[in-house]
Design an enzyme around this catalytic site. Structure first.
Site, PDB file in Angstrom:
ATOM      1  N   PRO A   1     -10.446 -21.880  15.924  1.00 51.56           N
ATOM      2  CA  PRO A   1     -10.041 -20.641  15.253  1.00 51.56           C
ATOM      3  C   PRO A   1     -10.734 -19.463  15.941  1.00 51.56           C
ATOM      4  O   PRO A   1     -11.958 -19.402  15.988  1.00 51.56           O
ATOM      5  CB  PRO A   1     -10.537 -20.823  13.812  1.00 51.56           C
ATOM      6  CG  PRO A   1     -10.644 -22.294  13.630  1.00 51.56           C
ATOM      7  CD  PRO A   1     -11.063 -22.818  14.978  1.00 51.56           C
ATOM      8  N   GLU A   2      -9.945 -18.582  16.511  1.00 55.78           N
ATOM      9  CA  GLU A   2     -10.486 -17.391  17.160  1.00 55.78           C
ATOM     10  C   GLU A   2     -10.070 -16.178  16.329  1.00 55.78           C
ATOM     11  O   GLU A   2      -9.617 -16.337  15.201  1.00 55.78           O
ATOM     12  CB  GLU A   2      -9.948 -17.310  18.599  1.00 55.78           C
ATOM     13  CG  GLU A   2     -10.185 -18.608  19.376  1.00 55.78           C
ATOM     14  CD  GLU A   2      -9.672 -18.570  20.814  1.00 55.78           C
ATOM     15  OE1 GLU A   2      -9.487 -17.458  21.352  1.00 55.78           O
ATOM     16  OE2 GLU A   2      -9.447 -19.634  21.388  1.00 55.78           O
TER      17      GLU A   2
ATOM     18  N   HIS B   1     -13.537 -34.708   4.339  1.00 60.64           N
ATOM     19  CA  HIS B   1     -14.287 -33.799   5.200  1.00 60.64           C
ATOM     20  C   HIS B   1     -14.729 -32.535   4.477  1.00 60.64           C
ATOM     21  O   HIS B   1     -15.112 -31.561   5.115  1.00 60.64           O
ATOM     22  CB  HIS B   1     -13.436 -33.420   6.415  1.00 60.64           C
ATOM     23  CG  HIS B   1     -13.046 -34.596   7.256  1.00 60.64           C
ATOM     24  ND1 HIS B   1     -13.982 -35.394   7.875  1.00 60.64           N
ATOM     25  CD2 HIS B   1     -11.847 -35.121   7.565  1.00 60.64           C
ATOM     26  CE1 HIS B   1     -13.354 -36.350   8.543  1.00 60.64           C
ATOM     27  NE2 HIS B   1     -12.067 -36.218   8.366  1.00 60.64           N
TER      28      HIS B   1
ATOM     29  N   ARG C   1     -15.550 -31.763  12.160  1.00 60.25           N
ATOM     30  CA  ARG C   1     -16.592 -31.780  13.180  1.00 60.25           C
ATOM     31  C   ARG C   1     -17.968 -31.355  12.655  1.00 60.25           C
ATOM     32  O   ARG C   1     -18.962 -31.489  13.363  1.00 60.25           O
ATOM     33  CB  ARG C   1     -16.215 -30.863  14.350  1.00 60.25           C
ATOM     34  CG  ARG C   1     -15.145 -31.407  15.248  1.00 60.25           C
ATOM     35  CD  ARG C   1     -15.671 -32.482  16.156  1.00 60.25           C
ATOM     36  NE  ARG C   1     -14.756 -32.759  17.264  1.00 60.25           N
ATOM     37  CZ  ARG C   1     -13.754 -33.609  17.216  1.00 60.25           C
ATOM     38  NH1 ARG C   1     -13.504 -34.253  16.094  1.00 60.25           N
ATOM     39  NH2 ARG C   1     -12.980 -33.818  18.252  1.00 60.25           N
TER      40      ARG C   1
ATOM     41  N   ARG D   1     -22.499  -7.955  36.139  1.00 59.60           N
ATOM     42  CA  ARG D   1     -22.509  -9.364  35.724  1.00 59.60           C
ATOM     43  C   ARG D   1     -21.919 -10.243  36.821  1.00 59.60           C
ATOM     44  O   ARG D   1     -20.831  -9.976  37.326  1.00 59.60           O
ATOM     45  CB  ARG D   1     -21.721  -9.532  34.407  1.00 59.60           C
ATOM     46  CG  ARG D   1     -22.307  -8.753  33.242  1.00 59.60           C
ATOM     47  CD  ARG D   1     -23.705  -9.239  32.871  1.00 59.60           C
ATOM     48  NE  ARG D   1     -23.707 -10.587  32.388  1.00 59.60           N
ATOM     49  CZ  ARG D   1     -23.798 -10.936  31.095  1.00 59.60           C
ATOM     50  NH1 ARG D   1     -23.905 -10.000  30.170  1.00 59.60           N
ATOM     51  NH2 ARG D   1     -23.792 -12.193  30.739  1.00 59.60           N
TER      52      ARG D   1
END
Length: 277
Positions: free
Chosen positions: A2-3, A93, A112, A151
């Site tokens: 999920p972003e 879960h 997870r 960077r």
DNA sequence: ATAAGGCCCTGACCGC
DNA sequence: TGCGGTCAGGGCCTTA
């Protein structure tokens, strides 16, 4: 997985379901899910609190409560936050359950177990490390340029760094790089101004298009990474141009999409449309 | 300061 | 059918 678009979809759809609802009681079934405070304090402080504010910051859900606390939720890979009838048995879960005053139950489930919940009086502290919101009007080219200046890491790795830009993950990093025509291993600090501008625009375009479709739903059964609070999947996975399309023709030039690993993340790109240099 | 690698977890998948 | 090994992946932590 999920972003930003998936979390945004969550917050939008949870708002009508939770607004004004009071938590009557809570149980923590997997203690490590609660990042802060202790599970015992979490249960005590959230019981009696009412949801009054709904926001997203990066990939975090920021749910404001009426007694001064804020519930912050990070789904990580396989986390889900769903409202169920209280009569429905929690699935195996489910790690946190919160009973609501309308006879329903808010469940956090996560196969997870990477997802985390915080209850805090100072949400800014939990979110302090995050870089700019890519869809915020204040996310300027000047800031984008400054964040990447000097960077040396691959631009793909830098897109995943939440301090550089908040909310972009593996799917939308690959999609944005494809749209911008940039090779994923290109060093961030070596991008030209036009390339930076193209990427800035591509990030916004791909995130907006994904929100429009309710996000991307990948995987199956218990590993389904994104199911909306309504139970419906998102649809943006059908619009992916490169992500998880290794070997399939590039939608622009037809050359097979390739996969490589950058920063321990699978990366998908078109070697024709995304050239180095 | 930046970069790179390990770790947390468990279900899917592969080879035998 | 079953077993063991490998992989995926976000973000925090440690190490270089």
């Amino acid at each position: 997985m999920p972003e930003l678009p998936e979390v945004e979809t969550y917050v939008r759809e949870l708002t009508p379901a939770l607004h004004g609802r009071q938590v009557m009681d809570a149980h923590v079934l997997w203690p490590r899910t609660i990042a802060a405070p202790t599970p015992e304090a979490f249960v005590q402080r959230i019981s009696g609190a009412r949801f009054i504010a709904f926001e997203r910051r990066g990939k975090y859900m920021v749910l404001g409560l009426d007694q001064g606390d804020t519930l912050i939720v990070h789904l990580r890979m396989t986390g889900h936050l769903h409202v169920h009838p209280a009569s429905m048995a929690p699935d195996k879960h489910t790690h946190v359950v919160m009973s609501l005053d309308d006879g329903r139950r808010l469940d956090f489930q996560d196969s997870r177990k990477f997802g985390r919940l915080w209850l805090t009086r100072d949400p800014g502290l939990v979110l302090a490390h995050l870089g700019p919101e890519p869809l915020d009007a204040h996310f300027s080219m000047a800031e984008w340029q400054a964040k990447l200046a000097g960077r040396r890491a691959a631009i793909k790795a830098l897109l995943l760094d939440q301090a550089i830009i908040a909310g972009v993950g593996n799917i939308y990093a690959d999609e944005a790089l494809f749209l911008a025509g940039l090779h994923p291993t290109q060093r961030g600090g070596e991008l030209t101004l036009p390339q930076l501008a193209a990427l800035h625009a591509s990030i916004q375009a791909v995130l907006l298009a994904a929100i429009e479709k309710g996000g991307s739903s990948l995987g199956n059964s218990s590993l389904q990474n994104h199911v909306r609070p309504t139970g419906a999947p998102g649809n943006y996975q059908e619009a992916h141009r490169v992500y998880q399309r290794t070997g399939q023709p590039c939608p622009r030039c037809g050359y097979p999409i390739e996969r490589m690993v950058i920063a321990q993340r699978s990366t998908h790109f078109c070697p024709q449309c995304q050239r180095l240099g």
